[in-house]
Enzyme design. Structure first.
Site, PDB file in Angstrom:
ATOM      1  N   HIS A   1      -4.073  -5.128   0.463  1.00 33.61           N
ATOM      2  CA  HIS A   1      -3.680  -5.710   1.754  1.00 33.61           C
ATOM      3  C   HIS A   1      -3.730  -7.232   1.776  1.00 33.61           C
ATOM      4  O   HIS A   1      -4.772  -7.813   2.094  1.00 33.61           O
ATOM      5  CB  HIS A   1      -4.550  -5.118   2.866  1.00 33.61           C
TER       6      HIS A   1
ATOM      7  N   GLU B   1      -2.609  -9.052   3.927  1.00 37.22           N
ATOM      8  CA  GLU B   1      -2.829  -9.504   5.311  1.00 37.22           C
ATOM      9  C   GLU B   1      -4.304  -9.433   5.692  1.00 37.22           C
ATOM     10  O   GLU B   1      -4.668  -9.847   6.804  1.00 37.22           O
ATOM     11  CB  GLU B   1      -1.989  -8.658   6.284  1.00 37.22           C
TER      12      GLU B   1
ATOM     13  N   CYS C   1       0.829  -1.218   0.000  1.00 25.68           N
ATOM     14  CA  CYS C   1       0.000   0.000   0.000  1.00 25.68           C
ATOM     15  C   CYS C   1       0.860   1.264   0.000  1.00 25.68           C
ATOM     16  O   CYS C   1       1.440   1.587  -1.024  1.00 25.68           O
ATOM     17  CB  CYS C   1      -1.014  -0.040   1.127  1.00 25.68           C
TER      18      CYS C   1
END
Ligand SMILES: NC(=O)CC[C@H](N)C(=O)O
Length: 456
Positions: free
Chosen positions: A427, A429, A343
């Site tokens: 993202h 994650e 990001c």
């Protein structure tokens, strides 16, 4: 019966009519029209065919009706006050407050995630922004001790349609209003979030002011919104850690689904903290990596002295073109060891490679963004939170666009194999969001192993 708003929040038991009409019967004598002032909490199957399904609902009613029908009268489970959201386009949205009181300015962005408001509240990349949730019902799972993505809430505030009056989740430790109040974060509800979202989609992100202070006039709040801007601000310096530290926690076995059996020799990753989310660190730790987290201004020479196997450039808030010092650090590391940008980290890498970033109309915020991995052809549904993007036309030869966002075709990932660079605009994650992109962490581990010739 005309419903009036009361201070009292009443919880009633009623019965849905069998004929499917719009009136709820609360006792044999009273009925209540289904209007906006009634919100159904729970529906129980019918035990008595004569009366239909039993409903527990909260109702704003005239007090005589409440007295006759309530099974319990409770105060609203949160302290409320009138609030306003004033947008820079001059529109004024009446609301109720449920978090901290005061006046706050920020950029309004909408997030389309259905769940995960706690991870969103603690994502440091939202610093300087108000998050408006498009899911109309928020707060029903409370807040727990495990889902924090950082130690603080850095966002300006939360804007929602309907705040759940009850919490039902086995992990819940406190209610959303309590949580926000303790962290001094403003929250407003009873706002027409659909109308605001449509406006943001048409006009782009807007600056707004949320206030519970009746002493401030609408004009005063409007001036405040119009004289503030998020573009050009270094928001990273307000969220990064102050000293380096080691991170050890891996994803707990209960939740891990991807990294089992893949943990390898202790690779050392240095993670630049531009506002890092805990789950990025947990996912890397799950592959057996030793992790040193360093502040955003930590000199690259000091990072290289640690002799890491790879460097991670984290997510972070604000305008990526407003932090040249961070781009400079990235530049000094690139080409020397494998790097992974997520990001903000991806946007800094794009600039370090010679490219430019631009501000998008309203960005991508949510857990349902389709991305195509151009190398594999695979489509991932991804978690996203960004308002800026790298313009691929500005990148030098050799830099490969590896992923694109399928909603608008913007660049969602880059690689520069020669320089051992990989990056994602979104993202992997999750937290919150789908796990389709989690293999990116293993890609990074493989890049580091290849660089050390471990796999050969
Ligand atoms: N999640 C992030 O890292 C956000 C990146 C950047 N602040 C943006 O809004 O585009």
């Amino acid at each position: 019966m005309a419903a009036k708003s009361l201070d009292l929040h009443t919880v009633c038991r009623g019965f849905e009519p069998l004929n499917g009409g719009t009136a709820f019967r609360f006792n044999p004598l009273q009925s209540f029209k289904f209007t906006d002032s009634i919100s159904v909490q729970r529906i129980f199957p019918s035990h008595n065919k004569a009366v239909g399904r039993q409903i527990i609902c909260s109702v704003s009613t005239p007090s005589d009706f409440a007295r006759d029908n309530v099974i319990s009268i409770v105060k609203r489970p949160w302290e409320t006050a009138d609030a306003r959201l004033v947008l820079e386009d001059g529109s004024i949205w009446k609301a109720k407050s449920f978090g901290a009181k005061g006046t706050q300015v920020g950029e309004v962005v909408f997030n389309t995630s259905l769940t995960g408001y706690q991870e969103i509240l603690t994502d440091p990349s939202y610093a300087g922004q108000f998050v408006l949730m498009t899911n109309p019902h928020i707060g029903n799972t409370g807040v727990n001790i495990d889902d924090e993505e950082s130690n603080q809430c850095f966002l300006g505030g939360l804007v929602i349609r309907n705040l759940s009056t009850c919490v039902s989740n086995w992990r819940s430790a406190e209610t959303l209003p309590e949580y926000l109040r303790k962290r001094n974060v403003m929250g407003i509800h009873d706002v027409d979030t659909r109308a605001i979202t449509r406006r943001l989609r048409e006009d782009g992100s807007l600056i707004g002011v949320i206030s519970t202070e009746s002493s401030k006039s609408d004009d005063e709040l409007l001036n405040m919104a119009r004289s503030w801007d998020i573009v050009g601000m270094d928001l990273i310096s307000g969220v990064t850690c102050s000293e380096p530290y080691e991170w050890k926690d891996a994803t707990s076995a209960e939740w891990d689904f991807n990294s089992h059996g893949k943990a390898s020799d202790k690779l050392h990753v240095v993670a630049y903290d531009f506002g890092i989310k805990h789950n990025i660190l947990r996912r890397i730790a799950s592959y057996g990596c030793k992790i040193t987290v360093v502040p955003s201004t930590w000199p690259s020479s000091e990072v290289l002295k640690l002799n890491p196997d790879g460097v991670l450039f984290s997510n972070g808030p604000g305008d990526p073109s407003a932090v040249p010092y961070a781009v400079e650090n990235v530049k000094q590391v690139v080409g020397k060891i494998p790097v992974f940008g997520i990001c903000m980290g991806h946007q800094l890498l794009g600039q370090a490679l010679g490219g430019k970033t631009f501000k998008m109309k309203f960005g991508h915020h949510g857990g349902n963004h389709p991305v195509r991995n151009l190398r594999s052809g695979r489509v991932e549904i991804s978690a996203q939170n960004h308002n800026y993007a790298v313009d691929p036309a500005t990148l030098p030869e050799g830099v490969e666009v590896t992923h694109i966002n399928l909603n608008d075709g913007t660049c969602a990932g880059l690689a520069f194999p020669e320089m051992k660079v990989m990056s994602l605009q979104y993202h992997p994650e999750a937290s919150p969001g789908p796990h389709d992109s989690d293999p990116a962490f293993y890609e990074f581990v493989k890049l580091m192993r290849e660089n050390k010739h471990i796999d050969k």
